[in-house]
Design a protein around this motif. Structure first.
Motif, short mmCIF file in Angstrom:
data_model
loop_
_atom_site.label_atom_id
_atom_site.label_comp_id
_atom_site.label_asym_id
_atom_site.label_seq_id
_atom_site.Cartn_x
_atom_site.Cartn_y
_atom_site.Cartn_z
N ILE A 78 0.84 -1.21 0.00
CA ILE A 78 0.00 0.00 0.00
C ILE A 78 0.87 1.25 0.00
O ILE A 78 0.64 2.18 -0.77
N TYR A 176 0.38 8.35 8.35
CA TYR A 176 0.36 9.81 8.39
C TYR A 176 0.22 10.39 9.80
O TYR A 176 0.25 11.60 9.97
N GLY B 405 -0.18 1.68 -3.52
CA GLY B 405 1.08 2.17 -4.08
C GLY B 405 1.22 3.68 -3.93
O GLY B 405 0.38 4.33 -3.32
N ASN B 406 2.26 4.21 -4.53
CA ASN B 406 2.63 5.60 -4.27
C ASN B 406 1.65 6.64 -4.81
O ASN B 406 1.70 7.80 -4.40
N LEU B 408 -1.26 6.76 -3.98
CA LEU B 408 -2.06 7.12 -2.80
C LEU B 408 -1.45 8.32 -2.08
O LEU B 408 -2.15 9.19 -1.58
N ARG B 409 -0.11 8.36 -2.04
CA ARG B 409 0.56 9.48 -1.37
C ARG B 409 0.23 10.79 -2.07
O ARG B 409 -0.03 11.81 -1.44
#
Lengths: 238, 572
Positions: A78, A176, B405-406, B408-409
């Motif tokens: 993720i 986060y 994966g990235n 999402l960032r």
């Protein structure tokens, strides 16, 4: 005073008085040392009762080793490492998920069952447990469960889709809310400062501006340290 | 087990240490009276590192601030909530009143929103305008001098706008609006909905040498370690102690009843010490109840004697009746123009820098009374729940939701700070049929019979809340925002929150000139027993759409002055 309590006092000196309350529960002294470290790590204004609850939850284990390994693999799919980015496991997200599964027991069955579903699916398709499959194999399974149909209410979606959404939510929240996650996000607050309005370049970027009339009413931060005085009509004089 | 009686006789016993009790403690002790303050919870000082939650990071909590132990999350400073272990309450069938209690020195003032609104002239005389409910026996002019004094003593920022029912005061200057608040101003003005700087009790400027000035961490709900926001402990009780007041603080002490003598006069209180679980008695010449509207009603109803068979002060049978809370509902929207934000510290003061007071004329509407709008949003500190459904707003762009994966960032950063939300808080019509009473079938862990609630909203409140939702959608539309979630419909009474959820419950010991229809007189003195006073929100005849705290403070000060005068004249 029992043995554990006196040990705590010796270890922590004067600071121990507030913490020693937990000493009534006789446990092996070996355990006491680690619990003290954790207690200190989670000093955030707890009442004695709340402190005790945290300690109880922290001392319990819910997921077994295989499950924790699988969670770690999932979390890093993720939020993967690379390009100078921290992975979910760099932020100890699996430990956070372990804690939440005890803090919110309703999470236990969906999480444990979801992990089991994942292994079953991976064994069926690739004859391998999920954690040991290749990244390509792992992703081919995730691709079938990672994109919910948002026109269907969440609780009516297939269990595996709900499971992955839950894992993704916990992973992101777990990441986060750590120091490295907050740095990546760029949150700049939680420190003393003097708020003096939205920066000009931000106003321009978003196409808004301040009214002169409104700003005239606002605090002049250069006089914030001067004691307030008013005339009889309520006009601020200082 | 015997009840332990103290030989000390206090001039005044004050039950509760929140806004009302705190103010009474300050005024009465500074008048030279010997005061006992009896508080059901522990001592609390937000400057004590052991109790402090301010300036903590989410990772300092293993649950990252989730609300599994405290109803507003780990870092909120309220010790208590709607459900407290060992202290149950019940509801009549079909009623769902929720009762919030903070058990701690300072009570709910430690975590409240600090929205500090005076009632206006119309708010005291509502029956004159719409024929509903009752007028207060006092008017704005009676309370104004005390509002003025409260402003100056405690400090409140805001602006003098000359509004007819939102009076001017002695304000500290307000902070500048944040980015999302500028969007609200733009959207509201398009529909001629006025917006003003909010009125909140944080010190944007120094008010005296005892208290610090706001350093803009936005965490007032955690209580302030430099005392830059109002809470009853830090701003009233501690200063009163410092000024040499004779104050005995009894914490962890749960009052059971007011004791009375053969003539029916109050002699003091009995309480249970939570630490040793024994019952004690305190003696006092005057008893001031400030335990909160429902707790004070409960104490009165449980204070039964030969002289007061229906409970103390309850010859009218009105104690517990006319219980009412503010109406409330909310909505949020996604603002595309607030995407891709540059991050900077915009914590500001805790809560909103701007607000909309009630602005319409009820003659043109299908409901009585009004509501104000509170605004929230911005790039807040992440806590439990941050990142949930991180890219759900993709659906507004026809882009796939979910994934891993990235990307999402990138989504998290793209949407950070792009949600704007509103809360409507309105005035309800007090009903005699909405009440709390003693439930003789249930007991709390201290052996005290508990409260049972019976509360139903009427059409008035439901229609008002429907109007709130129409307004919210209109403003969101003006901003170009996508409303989130579904607009609640008729089948759920337009999303009106259950009574008690707004935590503005008042009216259980209402004031009036007629002792048959009210519990206290205009000085908040029991009609039936002259040496008992109530200084919480129980005496409110009607709860305006304003938050009750500023009025509790003003009326408690007024009553305290009256007590001093009456003691001098030996009338009580």
């Amino acid at each position: 005073m029992d043995r554990r309590k006196s040990l705590k006092s010796i270890l922590l000196g004067g600071v121990a008085s507030g913490l020693a309350v937990h000493g009534c529960n006789p446990k092996p002294t070996e355990v006491a040392d680690t619990s003290l470290i954790e207690e200190k790590a989670h000093a955030y204004g707890r009442t004695p009762k709340e402190k005790k609850l945290d300690q109880e939850l922290l001392s319990q284990t819910f997921f077994n080793e295989h499950e924790m390994d699988t969670i770690a693999v999932l979390c890093d799919l993720i939020l993967p490492p690379g390009d100078g980015l921290n992975a979910a496991t760099d932020a100890n997200v699996p430990d956070f998920i372990e804690f939440m599964s005890k803090d919110i027991p309703e999470l236990q069955v969906p999480l444990r069952g979801g992990l089991m579903w994942l292994d079953h699916k991976c064994n069926t398709d690739f004859n391998s447990a999920f954690k040991s499959a290749t990244e390509e194999q792992q992703k081919s399974i995730l691709d079938t469960i990672a994109y919910p149909d948002t026109s269907v209410p969440e609780e009516e979606r297939p269990l595996e889709v709900q499971f992955f959404s839950l894992m993704r939510n916990l992973t992101l929240t777990g990441f986060y809310t750590t120091k490295i996650g907050i740095e990546e996000l760029g949150y700049k607050g939680n420190m003393p400062n003097v708020w003096n309005g939205v920066p000009d370049d931000v106003l321009a970027q978003h196409g808004v501006s301040y009214d002169k009339e409104w700003l005239a009413k606002c605090v002049d931060q250069s006089t914030r340290g001067t004691v307030a005085e008013w005339d009889d009509a309520g006009n601020l004089l200082t | 087990m015997q009840i332990i009686e103290s030989s000390q006789v206090y001039d005044v016993i004050i039950v509760g240490s929140g806004a009302g009790g705190g103010m009474a403690t300050k005024i009465l002790s500074e008048a030279g009276l010997k005061v006992a303050v009896v508080e059901a919870g522990p001592f609390f000082d937000p400057a004590d590192p052991e109790q402090m939650t301010q300036m903590k990071w989410p990772y300092e909590s293993p649950r990252r601030g989730a609300n599994t132990t405290r109803p507003f999350g780990d870092f909120d400073s309220a010790y208590g909530g709607w459900d407290i272990e060992g202290e149950p309450y019940t509801n009549e069938k079909g009623s769902e009143f929720s009762w919030f209690r903070s058990r701690m020195l300072g009570g709910r003032t430690n975590h409240w929103g600090r929205i500090s609104l005076r009632f206006g002239p119309k708010d005291f005389k509502r029956k004159d305008q719409d024929g509903l409910g009752d007028n207060w026996p006092i008017g704005y002019d009676d309370v104004k001098p005390y509002y003025d004094k409260v402003d100056k003593l405690i400090g409140v920022f805001g602006t003098n706008e000359g509004l007819p029912n939102d009076p001017d005061g002695f304000f500290l200057p307000p902070p500048k609006p944040r980015l999302h608040e500028l969007f609200y101003i733009k959207g509201a003005r398009k529909s001629n909905i006025p917006v003003y700087p909010s009125r909140m009790s944080m010190l944007t400027k120094k008010i005296n040498t005892d208290r610090g000035v706001c350093f803009y961490c936005g965490q007032c709900s955690r209580a302030c370690q430099v005392y830059a926001d109002f809470s009853a402990g830090t701003c009233l009780i501690f200063p009163a102690q410092k000024n040499g007041g004779q104050i005995d603080l009894f914490v962890n002490s749960m009052v059971r009843e007011v004791t009375t003598d053969e003539e029916g006069k109050a002699t003091g209180v009995s309480y249970i010490n939570k630490d040793d679980r024994k019952e004690y008695k305190l003696k006092g010449k005057v008893v001031v109840l400030a335990a909160s509207a429902c707790s004070s009603a409960r104490i009165l109803l449980n204070s039964k004697s030969k002289q007061h068979p229906n409970g103390l002060g309850n010859s009218s049978d009105i104690v517990g009746k006319y219980l009412h809370d503010s109406t409330g509902t909310g909505r949020a929207g996604f603002v595309p123009d607030l995407m891709n934000r540059k991050t900077y510290n915009e914590d500001g003061v805790g809560g909103m820098h701007i607000y909309t007071p009630w602005w319409l004329d009820n003659k043109k509407l299908d409901f009585p009374r009004g509501y104000h709008i509170e605004i929230w949003g911005g790039m807040g500190m992440p806590g439990y729940g941050f990142g949930f459904n991180a890219n759900e707003f993709n659906k507004f762009f026809g882009v796939k939701v979910g994934g891993y994966g990235n990307t999402l960032r990138e989504d998290v950063k793209k949407y950070y700070g792009s949600v704007l939300g509103f809360s409507g808080r309105g005035e309800s019509i007090p009903q005699k049929s909405n009440y709390c009473e003693i439930d003789n079938t249930k007991v709390d862990e201290f052996g005290i019979p508990v409260l049972k609630f019976n509360y139903q909203w009427t059409d008035h409140e439901v229609k008002q809340v429907k109007h709130m939702h129409d307004t919210f959608e209109e403003i969101l539309h003006n901003i170009g925002a996508e409303p989130l979630g579904d607009k609640p419909g008729k089948e759920v009474d337009y999303g009106i929150l259950a009574p008690g959820k707004i935590i503005h419950e008042v009216g259980t010991t209402r004031m009036g000139d007629n002792k048959k229809t009210s519990v206290v007189n205009k000085y908040q003195q029991l009609h039936d027993t002259k040496n008992v006073f109530i200084v919480d929100a129980g005496p409110f005849v009607s709860q305006a759409d304003k938050n009750p705290t500023w009025t509790i403070l003003a009326l408690s000060w007024r009553t305290s002055d009256y007590i001093v005068e009456q003691l001098k004249q030996q009338n009580i």
